[in-house]
Scaffold this motif. Structure first.
Motif, mmCIF file in Angstrom:
data_model
loop_
_atom_site.group_PDB
_atom_site.id
_atom_site.type_symbol
_atom_site.label_atom_id
_atom_site.label_comp_id
_atom_site.label_asym_id
_atom_site.label_seq_id
_atom_site.Cartn_x
_atom_site.Cartn_y
_atom_site.Cartn_z
ATOM 1 N N VAL A 208 0.835 -1.192 0.000
ATOM 2 C CA VAL A 208 0.000 0.000 0.000
ATOM 3 C C VAL A 208 0.871 1.244 0.000
ATOM 4 C CG1 VAL A 208 -1.896 -1.115 1.219
ATOM 5 C CG2 VAL A 208 -0.137 0.051 2.510
ATOM 6 N N MET A 209 0.288 2.347 -0.402
ATOM 7 C CA MET A 209 0.961 3.635 -0.285
ATOM 8 C C MET A 209 0.514 4.250 1.035
ATOM 9 S SD MET A 209 0.795 5.102 -4.151
ATOM 10 C CE MET A 209 1.784 6.497 -3.695
ATOM 11 N N VAL A 210 1.462 4.833 1.776
ATOM 12 C CA VAL A 210 1.169 5.400 3.085
ATOM 13 C C VAL A 210 1.455 6.890 3.057
ATOM 14 C CG1 VAL A 210 1.813 5.350 5.514
ATOM 15 C CG2 VAL A 210 1.757 3.225 4.214
ATOM 16 N N ASP A 211 0.505 7.678 3.534
ATOM 17 C CA ASP A 211 0.710 9.121 3.662
ATOM 18 C C ASP A 211 1.549 9.354 4.913
ATOM 19 O OD1 ASP A 211 0.629 11.853 3.801
ATOM 20 O OD2 ASP A 211 -1.560 12.004 3.869
ATOM 21 N N ILE A 212 2.793 9.775 4.748
ATOM 22 C CA ILE A 212 3.704 9.887 5.886
ATOM 23 C C ILE A 212 3.430 11.124 6.740
ATOM 24 C CG2 ILE A 212 5.513 8.538 4.781
ATOM 25 C CD1 ILE A 212 6.932 11.223 4.231
ATOM 26 N N ARG A 213 2.445 11.930 6.356
ATOM 27 C CA ARG A 213 2.057 13.062 7.199
ATOM 28 C C ARG A 213 1.191 12.619 8.373
ATOM 29 N NH1 ARG A 213 -0.318 16.512 2.413
ATOM 30 N NH2 ARG A 213 -0.967 14.395 1.956
ATOM 31 N N ASN A 214 0.707 11.381 8.348
ATOM 32 C CA ASN A 214 -0.130 10.835 9.414
ATOM 33 C C ASN A 214 0.629 9.758 10.170
ATOM 34 O OD1 ASN A 214 -2.293 12.407 8.524
ATOM 35 N ND2 ASN A 214 -2.836 10.870 6.993
ATOM 36 N N PRO A 215 0.288 9.515 11.445
ATOM 37 C CA PRO A 215 0.958 8.432 12.176
ATOM 38 C C PRO A 215 0.619 7.063 11.586
ATOM 39 C CG PRO A 215 -0.800 9.396 13.506
ATOM 40 C CD PRO A 215 -0.690 10.222 12.259
ATOM 41 N N LEU A 216 1.512 6.103 11.790
ATOM 42 C CA LEU A 216 1.272 4.741 11.299
ATOM 43 C C LEU A 216 0.187 4.071 12.132
ATOM 44 C CD1 LEU A 216 4.940 3.585 10.747
ATOM 45 C CD2 LEU A 216 3.301 4.309 9.023
ATOM 46 N N ARG A 217 -0.588 3.241 11.491
ATOM 47 C CA ARG A 217 -1.667 2.532 12.186
ATOM 48 C C ARG A 217 -1.135 1.234 12.773
ATOM 49 N NH1 ARG A 217 -7.152 3.016 8.870
ATOM 50 N NH2 ARG A 217 -7.839 2.178 10.838
ATOM 51 N N ARG A 218 -1.631 0.854 13.933
ATOM 52 C CA ARG A 218 -1.260 -0.411 14.558
ATOM 53 C C ARG A 218 -2.155 -1.541 14.075
ATOM 54 N NH1 ARG A 218 -0.373 1.493 20.762
ATOM 55 N NH2 ARG A 218 1.483 2.702 20.348
ATOM 56 N N GLY A 219 -3.298 -1.192 13.546
ATOM 57 C CA GLY A 219 -4.241 -2.182 13.050
ATOM 58 C C GLY A 219 -5.483 -1.491 12.532
ATOM 59 N N MET A 220 -6.458 -2.301 12.121
ATOM 60 C CA MET A 220 -7.716 -1.738 11.630
ATOM 61 C C MET A 220 -8.818 -2.766 11.740
ATOM 62 S SD MET A 220 -6.962 -1.832 7.541
ATOM 63 C CE MET A 220 -5.443 -0.967 7.733
ATOM 64 N N ARG A 221 -10.037 -2.300 11.732
ATOM 65 C CA ARG A 221 -11.188 -3.196 11.740
ATOM 66 C C ARG A 221 -11.582 -3.490 10.298
ATOM 67 N NH1 ARG A 221 -12.971 -5.080 16.037
ATOM 68 N NH2 ARG A 221 -12.775 -3.976 17.989
ATOM 69 N N VAL A 222 -11.794 -4.775 10.023
ATOM 70 C CA VAL A 222 -12.181 -5.219 8.687
ATOM 71 C C VAL A 222 -13.537 -5.898 8.795
ATOM 72 C CG1 VAL A 222 -11.570 -6.748 6.775
ATOM 73 C CG2 VAL A 222 -9.778 -5.530 8.017
ATOM 74 N N ALA A 223 -14.465 -5.509 7.937
ATOM 75 C CA ALA A 223 -15.802 -6.104 7.961
ATOM 76 C C ALA A 223 -15.716 -7.548 7.486
ATOM 77 C CB ALA A 223 -16.741 -5.306 7.076
ATOM 78 N N THR A 224 -16.255 -8.467 8.302
ATOM 79 C CA THR A 224 -16.298 -9.876 7.927
ATOM 80 C C THR A 224 -17.698 -10.275 7.449
ATOM 81 O OG1 THR A 224 -16.707 -10.464 10.236
ATOM 82 C CG2 THR A 224 -14.439 -10.535 9.464
ATOM 83 N N ASN A 225 -18.698 -9.628 7.968
ATOM 84 C CA ASN A 225 -20.103 -9.804 7.588
ATOM 85 C C ASN A 225 -20.744 -8.428 7.602
ATOM 86 O OD1 ASN A 225 -19.969 -12.646 7.634
ATOM 87 N ND2 ASN A 225 -20.356 -12.683 9.818
#
Length: 45
Positions: free
Chosen positions: A5-22
């Motif tokens: 992925v491309m990351v916008d380095i002006r924002n902090p890095l994410r530790r994780g994310m919620r992904v919809a499973t249903n």
């Protein structure tokens, strides 16, 4: 699973994310970074 992925380095890095499973539920996915180099997040006040 690996994705590139491309990351916008002006924002902090994410530790994780919620992904919809249903339509009614989601799951937390941890994010790991490879070949990141030196990265520093600084907020100017």
């Amino acid at each position: 699973m690996r994705i590139k992925v491309m990351v916008d380095i002006r924002n902090p890095l994410r530790r994780g994310m919620r992904v919809a499973t249903n339509p009614n539920s989601s799951k937390w996915v941890d994010v790991k970074y490879e070949r990141l180099g030196d990265f520093c997040y600084f907020v100017e006040s």
